[in-house]
Design an enzyme around this catalytic site. Structure first.
Site, PDB file in Angstrom:
ATOM      1  N   HIS A 197     -66.092  41.363   5.957  1.00 20.84           N
ATOM      2  CA  HIS A 197     -67.234  41.020   5.114  1.00 20.84           C
ATOM      3  C   HIS A 197     -66.848  40.152   3.927  1.00 20.84           C
ATOM      4  O   HIS A 197     -67.725  39.531   3.311  1.00 20.84           O
ATOM      5  CB  HIS A 197     -67.917  42.297   4.621  1.00 20.84           C
ATOM      6  CG  HIS A 197     -68.638  43.031   5.703  1.00 20.84           C
ATOM      7  ND1 HIS A 197     -69.991  42.900   5.933  1.00 20.84           N
ATOM      8  CD2 HIS A 197     -68.180  43.894   6.665  1.00 20.84           C
ATOM      9  CE1 HIS A 197     -70.347  43.658   6.956  1.00 20.84           C
ATOM     10  NE2 HIS A 197     -69.269  44.269   7.418  1.00 20.84           N
ATOM     11  N   ASP A 218     -66.722  34.482  -2.522  1.00 20.41           N
ATOM     12  CA  ASP A 218     -67.475  35.569  -1.907  1.00 20.41           C
ATOM     13  C   ASP A 218     -67.549  35.337  -0.414  1.00 20.41           C
ATOM     14  O   ASP A 218     -67.675  34.186   0.032  1.00 20.41           O
ATOM     15  CB  ASP A 218     -68.895  35.645  -2.478  1.00 20.41           C
ATOM     16  CG  ASP A 218     -69.319  37.070  -2.807  1.00 20.41           C
ATOM     17  OD1 ASP A 218     -68.766  38.004  -2.203  1.00 20.41           O
ATOM     18  OD2 ASP A 218     -70.190  37.243  -3.674  1.00 20.41           O
TER      19      ASP A 218
END
Length: 455
Positions: free
Chosen positions: A156, A363
């Site tokens: 993720h 991110d």
């Protein structure tokens, strides 16, 4: 049909009313998880002498199985290797990476304990979907214990180029462990290509297209960006906009534009740079004085990690400095809070905002950016300012993209957003909305599981 077994570091507890509590992974998977699914992982509890035997709970036909960790396992596995070595490394923060061999050994031990607890619950035809950096070695541990079924892994957070990964002493061990999976998924094509390049350089395995060819296994790598339930979030935002809570927020603004940011308090999110960017806006563009308020929600996390304690003190100082420099008796420009805000309230806040500030230094994806877009009123939408280093930037290129290391770029983007015509805001939002409504949570789940079924 094969049963789906989900494995994650933390398992969302089932609510008494059914379903699971809100959280990034739980929200993404909740519409996909169906009766018969097994979800396994850490309970979140640290106990003196864990038994190693899972505890069970049931929610709408889904079985939630959890084990506890000892304090030593927690310190070495979670605080140590996972969050003091892997997290900073995979967010390109080598200066914050701390590596100790005993932490890596503890990381392997806990993954072995996960495998020991999971094996008695498995069936030969199960499909196992493992999530995130805490559990990279789990497939290898399960293979060593005799499980030969299909196992997939999804990362993720970002993956890094070979020049960064090689700074981690056990990098080759982790790459070989990833090659014990059948499918390995990443948020973006860039992360996928970096993984394939690292596998080619460091494992000795051949790379053919998007597959790593090992001794007896072909590992398929895919890019599968995670999404949200965009339609559902839009409905929640529209309902929340009419609540007393959001009306109180609007009343407190007294007609001023709202810029909002919401995330965990984490050094990867670029919060000091964002605060400085807001300060630059106020110093360089004084016409916006008294016409904008910024709300920063940064829920506390990992408070036992030293770097997070330092960050919180820095943000406290910066917030005080900004408000001390620019406040007037009836205007406090920066509102900063570190408590958690319910997701339904966040949806209403996003809808009320003129600017969404999503400027992480790095991110994997960043679902806040997608939630902000989904929450907007298409007739009068706000403007998304997005870091070029968020995975979401690959899909949301019609946002105002900025380099988050440049506070002046953030300030200039905020100025552009405040001055932007409603026609341009609508045009940009329409393109962003299509992207968010196309790449949904359901699509993310289906793409990955279809790849795993075909392994």
């Amino acid at each position: 049909m094969a049963r789906l077994v989900i494995v994650s570091n933390r398992v969302p507890p089932p609510r008494a009313t059914g379903g699971v509590s809100a959280g990034g992974l739980a929200v993404a998977l909740q519409s996909f998880v169906e009766p018969g699914t097994l979800w396994f992982g850490w309970s979140g509890r640290v106990t003196e002498k864990p038994s190693g035997k899972p505890g069970f709970a049931d929610g709408q036909g889904v079985t939630y199985a959890t084990i506890d960790l000892s304090s030593e396992d927690y310190d070495r596995f979670y605080v140590g290797f996972a969050n003091s070595s892997l997290w900073p490394l995979l967010h390109f923060r080598l200066g914050l990476m701390r590596y100790r061999r005993e932490d890596f050994e503890g990381y392997l031990v806990v993954n072995g304990n996960f495998a020991d607890a999971l094996m008695p619950m498995l069936r030969d035809d199960d499909m196992i979907w493992v999530h995130d950096y805490h559990l990279i070695p789990l497939a290898l541990a399960l293979r060593e214990r005799g499980f030969n079924g299909r196992i997939g892994f999804f990362l993720h957070i970002p993956f890094v180029p070979a020049s960064v990964l090689e700074a981690l002493p056990p990098a080759r061990d982790l790459l070989r462990a990833l090659c014990a999976y059948d499918v390995v998924g990443f948020q973006t094509h860039t992360h996928l290509e970096d993984f394939l390049d690292c596998a080619r350089r460091f494992t000795g395995f051949a790379v053919e297209g998007q597959e790593v060819v090992t001794n007896g296994r072909r590992v398929r790598a895919i890019a599968d960006p995670i999404g949200i339930d965009a339609a559902g979030f839009a409905r929640v935002a529209a309902r929340s906009a009419g609540t007393a809570y959001i009306q109180r927020v609007r009343d407190s603004l007294i007609g001023r534009a709202l810029a909002i940011s919401a995330e965990r308090l984490d050094y990867s999110k670029g919060l000091p740079n964002r605060f400085e960017g807001f300060a630059r806006l106020l110093s360089r563009f004084p016409q916006h004085h008294r016409h904008i308020s910024m709300l920063q929600i940064a829920a506390r996390s990992r408070e036992d990690v030293a770097e997070y304690q330092v960050l919180r003190r820095e943000l406290d100082r910066l917030a005080g400095d900004i408000n001390g420099r620019f406040s007037q008796f009836d205007w406090v420009p920066l509102r900063y809070m570190t408590q958690t805000v319910a997701r339904t309230k966040l949806a209403g806040l996003f809808r009320a905002a003129r600017i969404g500030l999503v400027t992480p230094l790095r991110d994997g994806m960043n679902l806040v950016a997608k939630e902000f877009v989904a929450a907007q009123d298409p007739a009068d939408p706000g403007v998304l300012i997005l870091s070029q280093f968020a995975g979401a930037a690959e899909e949301l290129s019609d946002a105002l993209l900025v380099n988050p290391y440049d506070p002046d770029a953030i300030a200039e983007a905020m100025h552009v957003a405040l001055e932007m015509s409603i026609d341009e805001r609508r045009e940009r939002h329409a393109v962003l909305r299509r992207a968010v409504f196309d790449v949904t949570a359901a699509r993310y789940c289906n793409v990955f599981v279809d790849a795993l079924r075909g392994a």
